[in-house]
Design a protein around this motif. Sequence first.
Motif, PDB file in Angstrom:
ATOM      1  N   ILE A 146       0.800  -1.218   0.000  1.00 56.42           N
ATOM      2  CA  ILE A 146       0.000   0.000   0.000  1.00 56.42           C
ATOM      3  C   ILE A 146       0.836   1.273   0.000  1.00 56.42           C
ATOM      4  O   ILE A 146       0.457   2.279  -0.623  1.00 56.42           O
ATOM      5  CB  ILE A 146      -0.995  -0.003   1.196  1.00 56.42           C
ATOM      6  N   GLU A 147       1.987   1.273   0.649  1.00 51.07           N
ATOM      7  CA  GLU A 147       2.779   2.509   0.669  1.00 51.07           C
ATOM      8  C   GLU A 147       3.253   2.867  -0.738  1.00 51.07           C
ATOM      9  O   GLU A 147       3.174   4.032  -1.149  1.00 51.07           O
ATOM     10  CB  GLU A 147       3.969   2.386   1.613  1.00 51.07           C
ATOM     11  N   GLY A 148       3.737   1.894  -1.479  1.00 54.46           N
ATOM     12  CA  GLY A 148       4.163   2.168  -2.847  1.00 54.46           C
ATOM     13  C   GLY A 148       3.017   2.638  -3.715  1.00 54.46           C
ATOM     14  O   GLY A 148       3.180   3.526  -4.564  1.00 54.46           O
ATOM     15  N   THR A 149       1.836   2.072  -3.490  1.00 61.97           N
ATOM     16  CA  THR A 149       0.669   2.459  -4.283  1.00 61.97           C
ATOM     17  C   THR A 149       0.280   3.910  -4.030  1.00 61.97           C
ATOM     18  O   THR A 149       0.058   4.677  -4.980  1.00 61.97           O
ATOM     19  CB  THR A 149      -0.512   1.529  -3.953  1.00 61.97           C
ATOM     20  N   VAL A 150       0.212   4.307  -2.754  1.00 62.67           N
ATOM     21  CA  VAL A 150      -0.226   5.681  -2.472  1.00 62.67           C
ATOM     22  C   VAL A 150       0.849   6.697  -2.846  1.00 62.67           C
ATOM     23  O   VAL A 150       0.525   7.788  -3.344  1.00 62.67           O
ATOM     24  CB  VAL A 150      -0.658   5.848  -0.995  1.00 62.67           C
ATOM     25  N   ARG A 151       2.103   6.362  -2.663  1.00 58.82           N
ATOM     26  CA  ARG A 151       3.157   7.311  -3.043  1.00 58.82           C
ATOM     27  C   ARG A 151       3.182   7.509  -4.553  1.00 58.82           C
ATOM     28  O   ARG A 151       3.410   8.627  -5.033  1.00 58.82           O
ATOM     29  CB  ARG A 151       4.510   6.843  -2.512  1.00 58.82           C
ATOM     30  N   ALA A 152       2.962   6.449  -5.310  1.00 59.41           N
ATOM     31  CA  ALA A 152       2.906   6.591  -6.763  1.00 59.41           C
ATOM     32  C   ALA A 152       1.715   7.450  -7.172  1.00 59.41           C
ATOM     33  O   ALA A 152       1.828   8.312  -8.061  1.00 59.41           O
ATOM     34  CB  ALA A 152       2.817   5.217  -7.415  1.00 59.41           C
ATOM     35  N   ALA A 153       0.571   7.252  -6.540  1.00 57.69           N
ATOM     36  CA  ALA A 153      -0.606   8.057  -6.864  1.00 57.69           C
ATOM     37  C   ALA A 153      -0.378   9.527  -6.526  1.00 57.69           C
ATOM     38  O   ALA A 153      -0.776  10.426  -7.281  1.00 57.69           O
ATOM     39  CB  ALA A 153      -1.823   7.523  -6.114  1.00 57.69           C
ATOM     40  N   LEU A 154       0.275   9.806  -5.397  1.00 52.54           N
ATOM     41  CA  LEU A 154       0.563  11.185  -5.000  1.00 52.54           C
ATOM     42  C   LEU A 154       1.564  11.860  -5.927  1.00 52.54           C
ATOM     43  O   LEU A 154       1.628  13.095  -5.981  1.00 52.54           O
ATOM     44  CB  LEU A 154       1.086  11.214  -3.562  1.00 52.54           C
ATOM     45  N   ALA A 155       2.340  11.066  -6.654  1.00 51.69           N
ATOM     46  CA  ALA A 155       3.331  11.616  -7.589  1.00 51.69           C
ATOM     47  C   ALA A 155       2.719  11.975  -8.936  1.00 51.69           C
ATOM     48  O   ALA A 155       3.446  12.320  -9.878  1.00 51.69           O
ATOM     49  CB  ALA A 155       4.469  10.615  -7.775  1.00 51.69           C
ATOM     50  N   SER A 156       1.402  11.908  -9.063  1.00 53.14           N
ATOM     51  CA  SER A 156       0.736  12.223 -10.324  1.00 53.14           C
ATOM     52  C   SER A 156       1.036  13.650 -10.760  1.00 53.14           C
ATOM     53  O   SER A 156       1.102  14.575  -9.942  1.00 53.14           O
ATOM     54  CB  SER A 156      -0.780  12.048 -10.170  1.00 53.14           C
TER      55      SER A 156
END
Length: 384
Positions: free
Chosen positions: A53-63
Amino acid sequence: MTLALLALIALALALLPAVLAAVNLAILRTPEPAPTGGLVSILIPARNEAAVIEGTVRAALASRFVPVEVIVGDDHSTDETAAIVARVAAADPRLRLISVPALPEGWTGKNHACVALAAAARGERLLFLDADVTLAPVGAAALAAHAVTSGADLVSGVPRQVMETLGERLTVPMIDFLMLGYLPIALMRASPRPSLGAACGQMILIGRGAYAATGGHGAIRTSLHDGVRLPRLFREQGLRTDLVAGHALAACRMYRNFPQSWAGFSKNAHEGMATPMALPVWTLLLFGGHVLPWLVLAAALALGAGNAAALALAAALVSLGTRAAITLRVAEPAATIPLHPLAVCTALAIQWNVLLRPSRAGRAVWKGRSYAVGAAPKPQREPG
């Protein structure tokens, strides 16, 4: 039936997906990102996803190129999912964690979590992501831009599928192969027919107004296959859906081994191929076009039937060529190409197992929950 006739049938069945794939690969493109001016809400249902989950949310925040908010719905996790998201959210106000209410009778977990997430969202567009999907920086902007330019109310694409074990490589590649080899995308775009609707449940962008008008996930509350049911729901109500090439917009590792893959593809089989009407047809198409050529070739070589061997070899090469073209385009491992006949057999084995063993297939167990499965549910509208 002579070997030569069998080989000719196999060649015809191999040519069908070859022609469709050639057209689909020519018209299915990765959309370009562009500023669209509206907030995109990236909505991630999560149940026991601490490992990813951490990788998923950090990638989404990097949009990039569009403003985003990211909302994670913790669906009664028993691991550290909520704590991890809360820690990241403390440093970035664009990330919120919500607790999904208790699961009501008659709902599947993902649909219930997605409804809760949509209710908390503020964006003009809702981008539903599975918790194991890593969004590319331009992913949200590209999907939103395509929604604007195409006028589609629902836009989806298959993320690049990450596979490391043999079990994954025998199962997961069939997602792209079936979509690109057997869905006539040009006809899908030209016709509003609900049966032509298709999406990948891992990544679906929906306009907020269209979601509210259709009832969204709440209208398919008993379904385990939102990638099939959501686009058909939208089309039934006169809305447009579309597909894009998604391999450059996100990546996903669905499963980690063969048992996980078998269970994952079994859980929604009744809403896909595993029906008494559909599965015999799919068996003819898939077995006949991608396994039969090799069997006929072996028999023809053993019996010295030169004409049959030539036709069977042509069918086998067409089949592998189609698979190779799709695999390379969607950036899946090239090592999966020679496994194609085995992958087809595995896919059919999963579907037939679900159809013929009702004592085991009558319920699907996923994320620690058990659901009754059967025919695809009829859409239900939310009250009010």
